[in-house]
Design a protein around this motif. Structure first.
Motif, short mmCIF file in Angstrom:
data_model
loop_
_atom_site.label_atom_id
_atom_site.label_comp_id
_atom_site.label_asym_id
_atom_site.label_seq_id
_atom_site.Cartn_x
_atom_site.Cartn_y
_atom_site.Cartn_z
N ARG A 146 86.74 -1.12 -26.68
CA ARG A 146 86.56 -2.35 -27.47
C ARG A 146 86.79 -3.55 -26.57
NH1 ARG A 146 89.59 -4.68 -31.77
NH2 ARG A 146 88.25 -5.42 -33.41
N LEU A 147 85.78 -4.45 -26.50
CA LEU A 147 85.86 -5.62 -25.63
C LEU A 147 85.94 -6.90 -26.46
CD1 LEU A 147 83.11 -4.78 -22.96
CD2 LEU A 147 85.53 -4.14 -22.96
N PHE A 148 86.64 -7.88 -25.90
CA PHE A 148 86.73 -9.22 -26.49
C PHE A 148 85.89 -10.17 -25.66
CE2 PHE A 148 88.53 -13.44 -25.96
CZ PHE A 148 88.63 -13.89 -27.27
N VAL A 149 85.20 -11.11 -26.31
CA VAL A 149 84.48 -12.16 -25.59
C VAL A 149 84.61 -13.46 -26.39
CG1 VAL A 149 82.27 -11.60 -26.71
CG2 VAL A 149 82.28 -12.82 -24.52
N ASN A 150 84.80 -14.56 -25.68
CA ASN A 150 85.05 -15.84 -26.36
C ASN A 150 83.74 -16.57 -26.71
OD1 ASN A 150 84.39 -16.40 -23.70
ND2 ASN A 150 85.72 -18.19 -23.55
N GLN A 156 80.93 -2.28 -16.30
CA GLN A 156 79.72 -2.99 -15.86
C GLN A 156 79.49 -4.25 -16.68
OE1 GLN A 156 76.19 -0.55 -15.62
NE2 GLN A 156 74.81 -2.32 -15.70
N MET A 157 79.73 -4.16 -18.00
CA MET A 157 79.51 -5.33 -18.84
C MET A 157 80.52 -6.44 -18.52
SD MET A 157 79.06 -5.71 -22.97
CE MET A 157 77.34 -5.21 -22.88
N ILE A 158 81.79 -6.05 -18.37
CA ILE A 158 82.82 -7.06 -18.05
C ILE A 158 82.49 -7.74 -16.72
CG2 ILE A 158 85.26 -7.38 -17.44
CD1 ILE A 158 85.91 -5.15 -19.43
N LYS A 159 82.14 -6.95 -15.72
CA LYS A 159 81.83 -7.49 -14.40
C LYS A 159 80.64 -8.45 -14.44
CE LYS A 159 80.87 -6.03 -9.64
NZ LYS A 159 80.65 -4.86 -8.74
N ALA A 160 79.65 -8.11 -15.28
CA ALA A 160 78.42 -8.93 -15.35
C ALA A 160 78.63 -10.23 -16.11
CB ALA A 160 77.31 -8.12 -16.00
N ARG A 163 84.81 -15.69 -21.16
CA ARG A 163 85.93 -14.78 -20.89
C ARG A 163 85.67 -13.48 -21.64
NH1 ARG A 163 91.05 -14.21 -23.35
NH2 ARG A 163 90.64 -16.02 -24.66
N MET A 164 85.60 -12.38 -20.89
CA MET A 164 85.43 -11.06 -21.50
C MET A 164 86.44 -10.10 -20.89
SD MET A 164 82.13 -8.48 -21.58
CE MET A 164 81.35 -9.12 -23.06
N ASN A 165 87.12 -9.36 -21.74
CA ASN A 165 88.09 -8.38 -21.26
C ASN A 165 88.33 -7.32 -22.34
OD1 ASN A 165 89.81 -11.21 -21.76
ND2 ASN A 165 90.42 -9.50 -23.05
N GLU A 166 89.14 -6.31 -22.00
CA GLU A 166 89.45 -5.26 -22.96
C GLU A 166 90.21 -5.86 -24.14
OE1 GLU A 166 91.52 -2.22 -20.93
OE2 GLU A 166 89.88 -1.78 -19.54
N ALA A 167 89.84 -5.48 -25.34
CA ALA A 167 90.39 -6.10 -26.54
C ALA A 167 91.88 -5.79 -26.72
CB ALA A 167 89.62 -5.65 -27.78
N ASP A 168 92.36 -4.69 -26.14
CA ASP A 168 93.77 -4.33 -26.30
C ASP A 168 94.69 -5.40 -25.74
OD1 ASP A 168 93.03 -2.03 -27.49
OD2 ASP A 168 93.29 -0.76 -25.71
#
Length: 557
Positions: free
Chosen positions: A480-484, A532-536, A548-553
């Protein structure tokens, strides 16, 4: 059906319309023109693309304009350069006998200094895309204080593209307008909100039902395994040799990849996507309009505002997430009273989605078998024979060569000539399709193995399978990823999905549930693709703001 002469238009406009060969107005023209000629009533016109909306607002504007006043009096705002130029061209054709009225189109990707020069020469009607218009306002190169009439064309498209704040800025900078005319194919809540804030008791006209599909379009779908999607696309193209169409993909990577594959195999096709420069985009569109290209493959974002006449087929390489997007895609064909076909290539899990779209657009969808290799060859043969028989031979000096031809073929039978012509034209098709796989067989096998009582069982089974894949509930393979980024950034689900897939060059199949909020979003993604998605995406910028994108935890929801 009434005539244009009964709608209240003056003689010069009627003469211009008559020269164009029009006598009877379309439904939206018949309903809107008498209302708009008053010049004081706000209006919401709901009608599909291709129903004659430009004349519905263009003709009243030309009658209301004071040709003696050389300043902007009417403003038409639309989402894309292509639509901007199309509207300018159509309105120019209507004003054939009104030479004192001048129109200018302003849009990005072209010299702003030349557009400023055209404005200063004295114009009454401005056709504009939101971004370039705001640029001109901020440069003080255009004065909208005396604008009386504002038209928002393809309003739902502009809102989908994130122009909500731009539209509000434009409306705030036209304080003296007498009326606002909003035209749209669908009526999402955002449009209703704009109408409440900036319009007074608008007259609402609907041609057909809201969010419904054009009744001139035949909606078809073909069920195929995921790995056979490209082969199915080829079959559909080959089975319709006279096709002139648009193929829609979710991502620009898919659009480019499919275009390259089909080009290598001899198809006249090119791709339209966000990585093209304006010059490249213009070249592709010119070739498509001139029919040098048989097919155009595009993402939804890249295709917005395109209006090309005569399109026979639309193909959904994958279904869009939103019903409104399907309505816009299918609306590219079946225009101006002509019939069209919208084909969708779907996986078995997506049949439930087809039923949902069918209910929403209130049009029947027909499940068809994927053509066999023999079907394709037979269709190509018939098409070629018809083309051969209809070939015009009246303009060449063929009689000169007939004795030579008769001598050359003296010992060859008619049947042999026909066989040789067929071999010359169809050798590639025959070799390719001679032992072609039946693409329906695998799906039939699945249906037989898992057959349930007709109706409820099929839909519930589709729903369970679709839900398991899409939402990933109880599936430990999802991260699960978070993005602002959220709806406040102008995204809706389909455009956000395409944005993150384009940025990361990932396939939609790695995604699960997407939960969008106003300020941010949560994405379920296969664990193997999360990095790959976070890095991109993490650290990149969107409209000047750092993403800002990172793991939702690591984020408190």
């Amino acid at each position: 059906m009434s005539l244009f002469s009964e709608l209240g238009l003056n003689e010069k406009l009627l003469k211009g319309v008559e020269d164009l060969g029009f006598t009877e107005p379309t439904s939206i023209q018949e309903k809107a023109i008498p209302v708009l000629l008053s010049g004081t009533k706000d209006l919401i016109g709901l009608a599909q693309t291709g129903t004659g909306k430009t004349a519905a607002f263009g003709l009243p504007l030309l009658q209301l304009i004071d040709a003696q006043q050389k300043h902007p009096q009417a403003l038409i705002v639309c989402p894309t350069r292509e639509l901007c130029l199309q509207i300018e061209k159509e309105v120019e054709s209507f004003k054939k006998y009104l030479p004192a009225i001048h129109i200018v189109a302003v849009y990005g990707g072209s010299s702003i200094s030349m557009q400023i020069r055209d404005i200063r020469r004295g114009i009454q009607i401005v056709v504009a895309t939101p971004g370039r218009l705001i640029d001109l306002i901020e440069r003080k190169a255009i004065n909208l204080q005396q604008i009386k009439y504002v038209v928002l064309d393809e309003a739902d498209e502009m809102l989908n593209m994130g122009f909500k704040e731009d539209i509000e800025f434009i409306l705030q900078n036209t304080p003296e307008r007498d009326s606002t005319w909003l035209f749209s194919a669908t009526m999402p809540p955002e449009i209703r909100n704009v109408s409440k804030r900036y319009m007074q008791d608008p007259v609402e006209l609907t041609v057909g039902k809201k969010n419904t599909a054009n009744k001139n379009i035949d909606h078809q779908y073909f069920v195929t395994p995921a790995h056979s999607r490209y082969e199915t696309l080829k079959r559909l193209i080959d089975f319709n040799p006279g096709m002139y169409g648009i193929i829609f993909t979710r991502t620009k990577a898919d659009a480019q990849d499919i275009a390259e594959k089909l080009t290598r195999e001899g198809y006249d096709i090119d791709a339209l996507h966000g990585d093209l420069t304006q010059a490249q985009r213009n070249k592709v569109m010119d070739e498509f309009r001139e029919k040098s290209l048989q097919l155009l493959i595009a993402t939804d974002v890249a295709a917005r505002g395109i209006d090309v006449s005569g399109i026979t087929h639309v193909i959904n390489y994958e279904l869009p997430d939103d019903v409104e997007v399907y309505t816009h895609r299918s609306g590219r064909t079946g225009r101006a009273g002509k019939t069209g076909v919208c084909m969708s290539i779907v996986h078995a899990r997506e049949v439930g989605r087809i039923r949902q779209i069918e209910r929403m657009v209130q049009a029947p969808f027909h499940k068809l078998e994927i053509p066999s290799g023999k079907d394709v060859c037979r269709k190509q043969f018939y098409f070629f024979m018809d083309k051969l028989l209809q070939t015009d031979i009246s303009h060449g000096d063929y009689e000169t060569y007939m004795p030579m031809l008769a001598e050359k073929f003296a010992d060859v039978t008619k049947e042999e000539v026909l066989k040789r012509v067929a071999a010359l034209e169809f050798d590639r098709f025959l070799r390719y399709y001679e032992n072609a796989e039946d693409l329906n067989a695998r799906e039939r096998g699945r249906e037989d193995r898992g057959r349930q009582p007709e109706g409820r069982g099929e839909r519930q089974g589709d729903k369970r399978r679709e839900g398991k894949r899409e939402f990933g509930k109880g599936n430990g393979n999802y991260e699960r990823l978070f993005v602002n980024l959220g709806t406040k950034d102008g995204f809706y689900k389909a455009s956000f999905l395409q944005f993150i897939l384009d940025m990361s060059d990932l396939n939609k199949d790695v995604l699960g549930r997407i939960d969008m909020k106003e300020m941010n979003s949560w994405i379920e993604i296969d664990k193997g693709a999360a990095g790959q998605m976070i890095k991109a995406i993490d650290g990149k910028k969107y409209k000047g703001r750092r993403i800002r994108m990172n793991e939702a935890d690591s984020v408190r929801r």
